[in-house]
Motif scaffolding. Structure first.
Motif, PDB file in Angstrom:
ATOM      1  N   HIS A 117     -18.077 -22.267  40.910  1.00 13.10           N
ATOM      2  CA  HIS A 117     -18.001 -22.226  39.325  1.00 13.10           C
ATOM      3  C   HIS A 117     -18.912 -23.342  38.234  1.00 13.10           C
ATOM      4  O   HIS A 117     -18.930 -23.143  37.296  1.00 13.10           O
ATOM      5  N   GLY A 118     -19.326 -24.223  39.002  1.00 10.00           N
ATOM      6  CA  GLY A 118     -20.268 -25.449  37.938  1.00 10.00           C
ATOM      7  C   GLY A 118     -21.644 -25.048  38.013  1.00 10.00           C
ATOM      8  O   GLY A 118     -22.704 -25.642  37.129  1.00 10.00           O
ATOM      9  N   LEU A 119     -22.005 -23.539  38.860  1.00 16.25           N
ATOM     10  CA  LEU A 119     -23.236 -23.273  39.004  1.00 16.25           C
ATOM     11  C   LEU A 119     -23.206 -21.032  38.144  1.00 16.25           C
ATOM     12  O   LEU A 119     -24.755 -20.767  37.958  1.00 16.25           O
ATOM     13  N   THR A 120     -22.107 -21.175  37.800  1.00 15.27           N
ATOM     14  CA  THR A 120     -22.459 -19.409  38.431  1.00 15.27           C
ATOM     15  C   THR A 120     -20.956 -19.221  37.192  1.00 15.27           C
ATOM     16  O   THR A 120     -20.357 -20.668  37.084  1.00 15.27           O
ATOM     17  N   ALA A 121     -20.739 -18.221  36.622  1.00 19.75           N
ATOM     18  CA  ALA A 121     -19.332 -17.507  35.936  1.00 19.75           C
ATOM     19  C   ALA A 121     -18.725 -17.242  36.146  1.00 19.75           C
ATOM     20  O   ALA A 121     -19.078 -15.965  36.622  1.00 19.75           O
ATOM     21  N   SER A 122     -17.079 -16.399  35.950  1.00 16.74           N
ATOM     22  CA  SER A 122     -16.494 -15.838  35.745  1.00 16.74           C
ATOM     23  C   SER A 122     -15.511 -15.705  34.675  1.00 16.74           C
ATOM     24  O   SER A 122     -15.471 -16.438  33.129  1.00 16.74           O
ATOM     25  N   PRO A 123     -14.719 -14.647  34.842  1.00 11.87           N
ATOM     26  CA  PRO A 123     -14.823 -14.411  33.081  1.00 11.87           C
ATOM     27  C   PRO A 123     -12.997 -14.613  33.358  1.00 11.87           C
ATOM     28  O   PRO A 123     -12.670 -15.110  34.557  1.00 11.87           O
ATOM     29  N   GLY A 138     -24.230 -31.697  35.017  1.00 13.45           N
ATOM     30  CA  GLY A 138     -25.290 -31.790  34.391  1.00 13.45           C
ATOM     31  C   GLY A 138     -24.862 -33.763  33.959  1.00 13.45           C
ATOM     32  O   GLY A 138     -26.002 -34.478  33.825  1.00 13.45           O
ATOM     33  N   LEU A 139     -23.366 -34.725  34.101  1.00 14.25           N
ATOM     34  CA  LEU A 139     -23.530 -35.541  34.551  1.00 14.25           C
ATOM     35  C   LEU A 139     -24.054 -36.228  35.405  1.00 14.25           C
ATOM     36  O   LEU A 139     -24.481 -37.130  35.350  1.00 14.25           O
ATOM     37  N   THR A 140     -23.673 -35.808  36.800  1.00 16.79           N
ATOM     38  CA  THR A 140     -24.267 -36.050  37.809  1.00 16.79           C
ATOM     39  C   THR A 140     -26.284 -35.914  37.553  1.00 16.79           C
ATOM     40  O   THR A 140     -26.627 -36.981  38.656  1.00 16.79           O
ATOM     41  N   LYS A 141     -26.656 -34.950  37.342  1.00 11.19           N
ATOM     42  CA  LYS A 141     -27.770 -35.452  37.220  1.00 11.19           C
ATOM     43  C   LYS A 141     -28.052 -36.878  36.430  1.00 11.19           C
ATOM     44  O   LYS A 141     -29.156 -37.339  36.450  1.00 11.19           O
ATOM     45  N   THR A 142     -27.289 -36.980  35.216  1.00 11.93           N
ATOM     46  CA  THR A 142     -28.249 -37.937  34.269  1.00 11.93           C
ATOM     47  C   THR A 142     -27.888 -39.052  34.625  1.00 11.93           C
ATOM     48  O   THR A 142     -28.487 -40.251  34.632  1.00 11.93           O
ATOM     49  N   THR A 143     -26.873 -38.696  35.571  1.00 11.97           N
ATOM     50  CA  THR A 143     -26.700 -40.226  36.510  1.00 11.97           C
ATOM     51  C   THR A 143     -27.436 -40.929  37.518  1.00 11.97           C
ATOM     52  O   THR A 143     -27.782 -41.880  37.742  1.00 11.97           O
ATOM     53  N   ALA A 144     -28.416 -39.960  38.096  1.00 12.89           N
ATOM     54  CA  ALA A 144     -29.007 -40.438  39.144  1.00 12.89           C
ATOM     55  C   ALA A 144     -30.411 -40.764  38.362  1.00 12.89           C
ATOM     56  O   ALA A 144     -31.341 -41.909  38.532  1.00 12.89           O
ATOM     57  N   LEU A 145     -30.955 -40.041  36.408  1.00 12.59           N
ATOM     58  CA  LEU A 145     -32.148 -40.404  36.778  1.00 12.59           C
ATOM     59  C   LEU A 145     -31.637 -41.978  35.680  1.00 12.59           C
ATOM     60  O   LEU A 145     -32.526 -42.532  35.983  1.00 12.59           O
ATOM     61  N   ALA A 196     -12.250 -22.733  29.869  1.00 13.12           N
ATOM     62  CA  ALA A 196     -12.629 -24.255  30.151  1.00 13.12           C
ATOM     63  C   ALA A 196     -12.922 -25.216  31.713  1.00 13.12           C
ATOM     64  O   ALA A 196     -13.895 -26.020  31.816  1.00 13.12           O
ATOM     65  N   TYR A 197     -12.722 -24.363  33.168  1.00  9.89           N
ATOM     66  CA  TYR A 197     -12.801 -25.002  33.994  1.00  9.89           C
ATOM     67  C   TYR A 197     -14.017 -24.620  34.347  1.00  9.89           C
ATOM     68  O   TYR A 197     -14.846 -25.657  34.735  1.00  9.89           O
ATOM     69  N   ILE A 198     -14.918 -23.886  34.342  1.00  8.97           N
ATOM     70  CA  ILE A 198     -15.965 -23.695  34.216  1.00  8.97           C
ATOM     71  C   ILE A 198     -17.249 -24.530  32.941  1.00  8.97           C
ATOM     72  O   ILE A 198     -18.470 -24.808  33.452  1.00  8.97           O
ATOM     73  N   ALA A 199     -17.100 -24.635  31.821  1.00  5.85           N
ATOM     74  CA  ALA A 199     -17.204 -25.668  31.285  1.00  5.85           C
ATOM     75  C   ALA A 199     -17.472 -27.005  32.008  1.00  5.85           C
ATOM     76  O   ALA A 199     -18.255 -27.516  31.559  1.00  5.85           O
ATOM     77  N   ALA A 200     -16.004 -27.357  31.825  1.00  6.94           N
ATOM     78  CA  ALA A 200     -16.118 -28.506  32.778  1.00  6.94           C
ATOM     79  C   ALA A 200     -16.793 -28.679  34.074  1.00  6.94           C
ATOM     80  O   ALA A 200     -18.145 -29.626  33.978  1.00  6.94           O
ATOM     81  N   LYS A 201     -17.338 -27.943  34.376  1.00  2.00           N
ATOM     82  CA  LYS A 201     -17.523 -28.128  36.128  1.00  2.00           C
ATOM     83  C   LYS A 201     -19.300 -27.972  35.651  1.00  2.00           C
ATOM     84  O   LYS A 201     -19.763 -28.703  36.867  1.00  2.00           O
ATOM     85  N   HIS A 202     -20.097 -27.191  34.808  1.00  8.31           N
ATOM     86  CA  HIS A 202     -21.429 -27.473  34.436  1.00  8.31           C
ATOM     87  C   HIS A 202     -21.418 -28.744  33.576  1.00  8.31           C
ATOM     88  O   HIS A 202     -22.441 -29.028  34.118  1.00  8.31           O
TER      89      HIS A 202
END
Length: 257
Positions: free
Chosen positions: A141-147, A161-168, A151-157
């Motif tokens: 659910h960090g890559l796709t969604a369900s109804p 994003g946080l992971t990518k920024t940390t990596a950069l 909140a969970y899906i917004a957080a996991k997405h």
């Protein structure tokens, strides 16, 4: 490989996926810090037993992941943090227009903001040590969604994003940041839901698992906590030195659909 001499801090790790990850890191030789929001004798006993089983240093530190200052204090109290696994998470299901505000705030705090706070506290330690691994547990659910899981899906997405920024921000350092995106994982919490689903759908165990619980998971098999732990260990290995800023799906093909 061995992770001897490394210290791993795993949030939300006195049960389920977090404990499975802690066990596999300890099996690989890492000293481990378990965490949850409780402070019971059994929490500390769990850490002691894990340390004895694998011959590593293991302890439990209470910290409420809904509170930023406690997230940062967890890392400080650990004293070292070579490997940070942000795993803590909660869930609530409701339509957006009926979603309780307090549930939204709690899910964003525990599932997303906690990872920001622990990462901010851990990076200086990793830089001082000259090595670090950050593994964020997102979700399919960090890559796709369900109804009904806004909140969970917004957080996991957000975790992705946080992971990518940390990596950069650490790309030219010996520090990596990646996210694991599990599908349905067989944890004690999930196992406990199976009898109720069997009654509700009038199905036997195997049928309710395949046709109801794992409807979206093409393999029709649960991932295991050992598999999530093994993936975490791999991301800490030399083979993963150039893997950073990405996601690894352990979802039986869910996100391939």
């Amino acid at each position: 490989m061995t992770l001897a001499g490394k210290t791993a801090v795993i949030t939300g790790s006195n049960s389920g996926i977090g404990l499975g990850i802690a066990r596999e890191l300890a099996r690989a030789g890492a000293d481990v810090v378990l965490n949850s929001f409780t402070d019971r004798e059994e929490d500390h006993a769990l850490a002691a037993a894990l340390g004895e089983e694998f011959g590593v240093a293991a302890r439990y530190i209470k910290a409420d992941m809904s509170k930023g200052d406690e997230c940062r204090a967890l890392i400080e109290q650990a004293g070292a943090c070579d490997i940070l696994v942000n795993n803590a998470g909660i869930q609530h299901v409701a339509p957006i227009d009926e979603f309780p505000v307090e549930k939204w705030d709690a899910i964003i705090a525990i599932n997303l903001s906690s990872a920001f706070h622990t990462t901010a506290a851990a990076l200086p330690m990793m830089r001082a040590a000259g090595w670090g691994r950050i593994v964020n547990i997102s979700s399919a659910h960090g890559l796709t969604a369900s109804p009904f899981k806004a909140a969970y899906i917004a957080a996991k997405h957000g975790v992705v994003g946080l992971t990518k920024t940390t990596a950069l921000e650490t790309a030219e350092e010996p520090i990596t940041a990646n996210a694991i995106c599990p599908g349905y994982v067989l944890t004690p919490l999930v196992e406990a839901q199976i009898p109720d689903q069997m009654k509700a759908h009038n199905m036997d165990r195997d049928t309710v698992v395949r046709e109801v619980m794992l409807e979206r998971q093409p393999s029709r098999q649960f991932a295991t906590v050992e598999q999530i732990g093994g993936t975490t260990v791999f991301l800490c290995s030399p083979a993963a030195d150039q893997i950073t800023g990405t996601t690894i799906s352990v979802d039986g093909g869910w996100t391939a659909l």
